[in-house]
Design a protein around this motif. Structure first.
Motif, PDB file in Angstrom:
ATOM      1  N   GLN A  16       7.063   2.891   3.898  1.00 43.11           N
ATOM      2  CA  GLN A  16       6.385   1.635   4.247  1.00 43.11           C
ATOM      3  C   GLN A  16       6.003   0.853   2.994  1.00 43.11           C
ATOM      4  O   GLN A  16       6.113  -0.370   2.942  1.00 43.11           O
ATOM      5  N   MET A  17       5.573   1.603   1.964  1.00 38.31           N
ATOM      6  CA  MET A  17       5.233   0.951   0.701  1.00 38.31           C
ATOM      7  C   MET A  17       6.494   0.329   0.081  1.00 38.31           C
ATOM      8  O   MET A  17       6.457  -0.789  -0.431  1.00 38.31           O
ATOM      9  N   SER A  18       7.614   1.061   0.151  1.00 38.34           N
ATOM     10  CA  SER A  18       8.866   0.560  -0.426  1.00 38.34           C
ATOM     11  C   SER A  18       9.354  -0.698   0.275  1.00 38.34           C
ATOM     12  O   SER A  18      10.030  -1.535  -0.324  1.00 38.34           O
ATOM     13  N   ASN A  19       9.013  -0.835   1.562  1.00 40.73           N
ATOM     14  CA  ASN A  19       9.443  -2.008   2.336  1.00 40.73           C
ATOM     15  C   ASN A  19       8.613  -3.258   2.032  1.00 40.73           C
ATOM     16  O   ASN A  19       8.984  -4.358   2.415  1.00 40.73           O
ATOM     17  N   ALA A  20       7.466  -3.058   1.358  1.00 43.31           N
ATOM     18  CA  ALA A  20       6.594  -4.200   1.047  1.00 43.31           C
ATOM     19  C   ALA A  20       7.277  -5.102   0.009  1.00 43.31           C
ATOM     20  O   ALA A  20       7.946  -4.628  -0.908  1.00 43.31           O
ATOM     21  N   THR A  21       7.097  -6.410   0.164  1.00 40.98           N
ATOM     22  CA  THR A  21       7.720  -7.371  -0.756  1.00 40.98           C
ATOM     23  C   THR A  21       7.099  -7.269  -2.140  1.00 40.98           C
ATOM     24  O   THR A  21       7.796  -7.254  -3.161  1.00 40.98           O
ATOM     25  N   ILE A  22       5.776  -7.190  -2.186  1.00 39.31           N
ATOM     26  CA  ILE A  22       5.050  -7.095  -3.463  1.00 39.31           C
ATOM     27  C   ILE A  22       4.169  -5.855  -3.430  1.00 39.31           C
ATOM     28  O   ILE A  22       3.439  -5.624  -2.460  1.00 39.31           O
ATOM     29  N   ILE A  23       4.234  -5.053  -4.488  1.00 40.93           N
ATOM     30  CA  ILE A  23       3.389  -3.855  -4.578  1.00 40.93           C
ATOM     31  C   ILE A  23       2.101  -4.236  -5.301  1.00 40.93           C
ATOM     32  O   ILE A  23       2.079  -4.416  -6.524  1.00 40.93           O
ATOM     33  N   ASP A  24       1.026  -4.422  -4.535  1.00 47.14           N
ATOM     34  CA  ASP A  24      -0.267  -4.736  -5.137  1.00 47.14           C
ATOM     35  C   ASP A  24      -1.284  -3.653  -4.778  1.00 47.14           C
ATOM     36  O   ASP A  24      -0.947  -2.639  -4.173  1.00 47.14           O
ATOM     37  N   GLU A  25      -2.525  -3.878  -5.152  1.00 51.42           N
ATOM     38  CA  GLU A  25      -3.599  -2.896  -4.925  1.00 51.42           C
ATOM     39  C   GLU A  25      -3.752  -2.570  -3.443  1.00 51.42           C
ATOM     40  O   GLU A  25      -3.982  -1.417  -3.069  1.00 51.42           O
ATOM     41  N   LYS A  26      -3.611  -3.576  -2.600  1.00 48.07           N
ATOM     42  CA  LYS A  26      -3.762  -3.395  -1.151  1.00 48.07           C
ATOM     43  C   LYS A  26      -2.671  -2.461  -0.610  1.00 48.07           C
ATOM     44  O   LYS A  26      -2.958  -1.526   0.162  1.00 48.07           O
ATOM     45  N   VAL A  27      -1.429  -2.682  -1.016  1.00 50.64           N
ATOM     46  CA  VAL A  27      -0.300  -1.844  -0.568  1.00 50.64           C
ATOM     47  C   VAL A  27      -0.475  -0.415  -1.054  1.00 50.64           C
ATOM     48  O   VAL A  27      -0.245   0.549  -0.303  1.00 50.64           O
ATOM     49  N   LEU A  28      -0.896  -0.254  -2.333  1.00 53.96           N
ATOM     50  CA  LEU A  28      -1.117   1.085  -2.891  1.00 53.96           C
ATOM     51  C   LEU A  28      -2.199   1.830  -2.119  1.00 53.96           C
ATOM     52  O   LEU A  28      -2.037   3.003  -1.763  1.00 53.96           O
ATOM     53  N   ASN A  29      -3.322   1.148  -1.830  1.00 48.33           N
ATOM     54  CA  ASN A  29      -4.433   1.777  -1.100  1.00 48.33           C
ATOM     55  C   ASN A  29      -4.020   2.181   0.312  1.00 48.33           C
ATOM     56  O   ASN A  29      -4.394   3.252   0.798  1.00 48.33           O
ATOM     57  N   GLU A  30      -3.227   1.326   0.980  1.00 49.49           N
ATOM     58  CA  GLU A  30      -2.749   1.656   2.329  1.00 49.49           C
ATOM     59  C   GLU A  30      -1.862   2.899   2.298  1.00 49.49           C
ATOM     60  O   GLU A  30      -1.961   3.772   3.164  1.00 49.49           O
ATOM     61  N   CYS A  31      -1.003   2.967   1.292  1.00 54.21           N
ATOM     62  CA  CYS A  31      -0.112   4.123   1.140  1.00 54.21           C
ATOM     63  C   CYS A  31      -0.924   5.398   0.900  1.00 54.21           C
ATOM     64  O   CYS A  31      -0.687   6.429   1.546  1.00 54.21           O
ATOM     65  N   LEU A  32      -1.895   5.337  -0.010  1.00 53.46           N
ATOM     66  CA  LEU A  32      -2.726   6.507  -0.326  1.00 53.46           C
ATOM     67  C   LEU A  32      -3.589   6.923   0.861  1.00 53.46           C
ATOM     68  O   LEU A  32      -3.810   8.116   1.087  1.00 53.46           O
ATOM     69  N   ASN A  33      -4.076   5.947   1.620  1.00 56.59           N
ATOM     70  CA  ASN A  33      -4.871   6.264   2.820  1.00 56.59           C
ATOM     71  C   ASN A  33      -4.042   7.035   3.842  1.00 56.59           C
ATOM     72  O   ASN A  33      -4.530   7.977   4.473  1.00 56.59           O
ATOM     73  N   GLU A  34      -2.771   6.621   4.017  1.00 58.90           N
ATOM     74  CA  GLU A  34      -1.882   7.314   4.955  1.00 58.90           C
ATOM     75  C   GLU A  34      -1.604   8.747   4.491  1.00 58.90           C
ATOM     76  O   GLU A  34      -1.618   9.683   5.281  1.00 58.90           O
ATOM     77  N   ILE A  35      -1.350   8.891   3.181  1.00 55.57           N
ATOM     78  CA  ILE A  35      -1.087  10.226   2.633  1.00 55.57           C
ATOM     79  C   ILE A  35      -2.324  11.104   2.753  1.00 55.57           C
ATOM     80  O   ILE A  35      -2.233  12.281   3.135  1.00 55.57           O
ATOM     81  N   THR A  36      -3.488  10.546   2.456  1.00 48.06           N
ATOM     82  CA  THR A  36      -4.755  11.285   2.568  1.00 48.06           C
ATOM     83  C   THR A  36      -4.988  11.755   3.990  1.00 48.06           C
ATOM     84  O   THR A  36      -5.353  12.910   4.233  1.00 48.06           O
ATOM     85  N   ARG A  37      -4.757  10.844   4.956  1.00 48.69           N
ATOM     86  CA  ARG A  37      -4.948  11.188   6.369  1.00 48.69           C
ATOM     87  C   ARG A  37      -4.000  12.322   6.785  1.00 48.69           C
ATOM     88  O   ARG A  37      -4.398  13.261   7.473  1.00 48.69           O
ATOM     89  N   ALA A  38      -2.756  12.228   6.330  1.00 49.79           N
ATOM     90  CA  ALA A  38      -1.760  13.256   6.675  1.00 49.79           C
ATOM     91  C   ALA A  38      -2.164  14.623   6.116  1.00 49.79           C
ATOM     92  O   ALA A  38      -2.061  15.646   6.805  1.00 49.79           O
ATOM     93  N   LEU A  39      -2.642  14.655   4.881  1.00 47.97           N
ATOM     94  CA  LEU A  39      -3.043  15.921   4.246  1.00 47.97           C
ATOM     95  C   LEU A  39      -4.260  16.526   4.948  1.00 47.97           C
ATOM     96  O   LEU A  39      -4.315  17.733   5.194  1.00 47.97           O
ATOM     97  N   LEU A  40      -5.234  15.701   5.275  1.00 42.12           N
ATOM     98  CA  LEU A  40      -6.441  16.198   5.950  1.00 42.12           C
ATOM     99  C   LEU A  40      -6.117  16.710   7.349  1.00 42.12           C
ATOM    100  O   LEU A  40      -6.652  17.734   7.787  1.00 42.12           O
ATOM    101  N   GLN A  41      -5.225  16.006   8.060  1.00 38.16           N
ATOM    102  CA  GLN A  41      -4.826  16.457   9.399  1.00 38.16           C
ATOM    103  C   GLN A  41      -4.050  17.772   9.349  1.00 38.16           C
ATOM    104  O   GLN A  41      -4.014  18.510  10.326  1.00 38.16           O
ATOM    105  N   SER A  42      -3.437  18.063   8.190  1.00 36.55           N
ATOM    106  CA  SER A  42      -2.714  19.325   8.029  1.00 36.55           C
ATOM    107  C   SER A  42      -3.596  20.429   7.455  1.00 36.55           C
ATOM    108  O   SER A  42      -3.103  21.452   6.988  1.00 36.55           O
ATOM    109  N   ASP A  43      -4.912  20.196   7.434  1.00 31.78           N
ATOM    110  CA  ASP A  43      -5.893  21.207   7.011  1.00 31.78           C
ATOM    111  C   ASP A  43      -5.923  21.486   5.513  1.00 31.78           C
ATOM    112  O   ASP A  43      -6.339  22.563   5.089  1.00 31.78           O
ATOM    113  N   VAL A  44      -5.475  20.529   4.699  1.00 32.46           N
ATOM    114  CA  VAL A  44      -5.652  20.674   3.257  1.00 32.46           C
ATOM    115  C   VAL A  44      -7.122  20.390   2.943  1.00 32.46           C
ATOM    116  O   VAL A  44      -7.724  19.481   3.519  1.00 32.46           O
TER     117      VAL A  44
END
Length: 356
Positions: A16-44
């Motif tokens: 999803q981040m790669s599909n973004a036209t411009i990589i800015d702070e907002k796109v980076l934070n959205e990507c990290l939030n998704e990764i964080t959510r995935a890790l927490l849901q997997s019991d990390v």
């Protein structure tokens, strides 16, 4: 497959981040939030996830990146490196040497698949030319010696245990001494499964360790243990010098993120993963190829190793010679089909070793 859901979620976040036209702070934070959510849901464990997110933000400082830098590639590499860092404590485990007696002690929770894993570990090294032996020092669980005896007999590995002796320390010492006299170079001691609340069993484990002086203590962990993984792994490390981790039941559909937490708790590397119930469903673990597979990037080196395992070494030069001379018979084709079948189900091979 355990962690497949986690890998898929992280891959989607990066895509999803790669599909973004411009990589800015907002796109980076959205990507990290998704990764964080995935890790927490997997019991990390939460602290591991928080530290990972913080480190990635430090590495990927978008304001400091000059024009022309591939920001997507930099973010993907940072995610890859941080996942590797969680799984890699930065120090190798003890490696047994052929011809020199080594004692390896297995510890873990009840039901983690410890006894089966002991036999798989012995069988793996037997195929590589070691002379392994198994010692059953589990006097707590009814039927433990019978299970080890059955597994060892099936794998043609010598074993030691007792139906009458109740002291695990005595059994462990006698077994180790017996197999040292028989010139076995890999003596594996299976201990009782225990829980961190069971103080008496932890004391017993410490006594077995002191008496046998193992060269390596392996913590065996069920991949489905979940949030309890970190505390349990830490409790074992505080009682005995855990030097390596083996993760079992990786063929299940559990969340599996606890496995990542256990590595951080023991500060010890994962050396093998169990991928099924059969004796040969046991793989060596390498951090970078594993994370590569997790993120859907494939693992060519793993596929090559798998092929080398199923095609006997003495056949490989002969096969290459025949093919280079242009000889390809139905017999050769039949033998190669048989070797492919030994690699296991095609779906498992594809998931484990090729691009997803």
């Amino acid at each position: 497959m355990v962690l497949a859901q986690l890998g898929g979620s992280i891959s989607r976040a990066l895509q999803q981040m790669s599909n973004a036209t411009i990589i800015d702070e907002k796109v980076l934070n959205e990507c990290l939030n998704e990764i964080t959510r995935a890790l927490l849901q997997s019991d990390v464990q939460f602290k591991l996830v928080r530290d990972m997110s913080t480190n990635i933000k430090k590495i990927v400082n978008l304001d400091d990146l000059a024009a022309g830098h591939n920001k997507r590639r930099i973010i993907q590499k940072a995610v890859f490196d941080e996942l590797c860092k969680i799984l890699d404590p930065g120090k190798p485990s003890f490696t047994p040497k052929k011809g020199k007696p080594s004692v390896v002690m297995f510890v873990g929770l009840q039901g983690s698949g410890k006894t089966t894993t002991c036999t798989k570990y012995a069988f793996y090294h037997q195929k590589k030319g070691w002379k392994p032996a198994l010692v059953c020092a589990d006097t707590f669980r009814a039927g433990a010696f019978d299970q080890l005896k059955q597994n060892a007999t099936k794998a043609k590995i010598p074993f030691y245990g007792s139906y009458t002796e109740s002291d695990p320390v005595k059994i462990a010492v006698d077994g180790v001494e017996t197999f040292k006299k028989e010139n076995c170079d890999l003596i594996i001691v299976d201990t009782s499964g225990r829980h961190k609340q069971e103080a008496a069993l932890f004391e017993e484990m410490r006594q077995v360790s002191e008496a046998t002086k193992p060269d390596l203590v392996i913590f065996v962990m069920d991949s489905s243990i979940g949030q309890a993984a970190f505390d349990q792994a830490q409790a074992f490390r505080q009682s005995v010098a855990v030097g390596a981790v083996i993760i079992t039941k990786m063929d299940g559909h559990a969340k599996g993120g606890g496995a990542l937490s256990a590595v951080a708790a023991t500060k010890s590397p994962v050396i093998f993963i169990g991928t099924g119930e059969h004796m040969d469903e046991f793989e060596t673990f390498d951090v970078k190829p594993f994370v590569s597979r997790l993120l859907g990037m494939g693992d060519l080196s793993g596929l090559v190793n798998k092929i080398q395992d199923v095609v006997p070494m003495d056949q490989q030069p002969e096969l290459l010679q025949k093919l280079s001379e242009g000889h390809f018979t139905f017999r050769i084709m039949y033998e190669q089909f048989q070797n492919m079948l030994k690699m296991g189900p095609l779906g498992q091979v594809c998931y484990s070793h090729t691009l997803i």
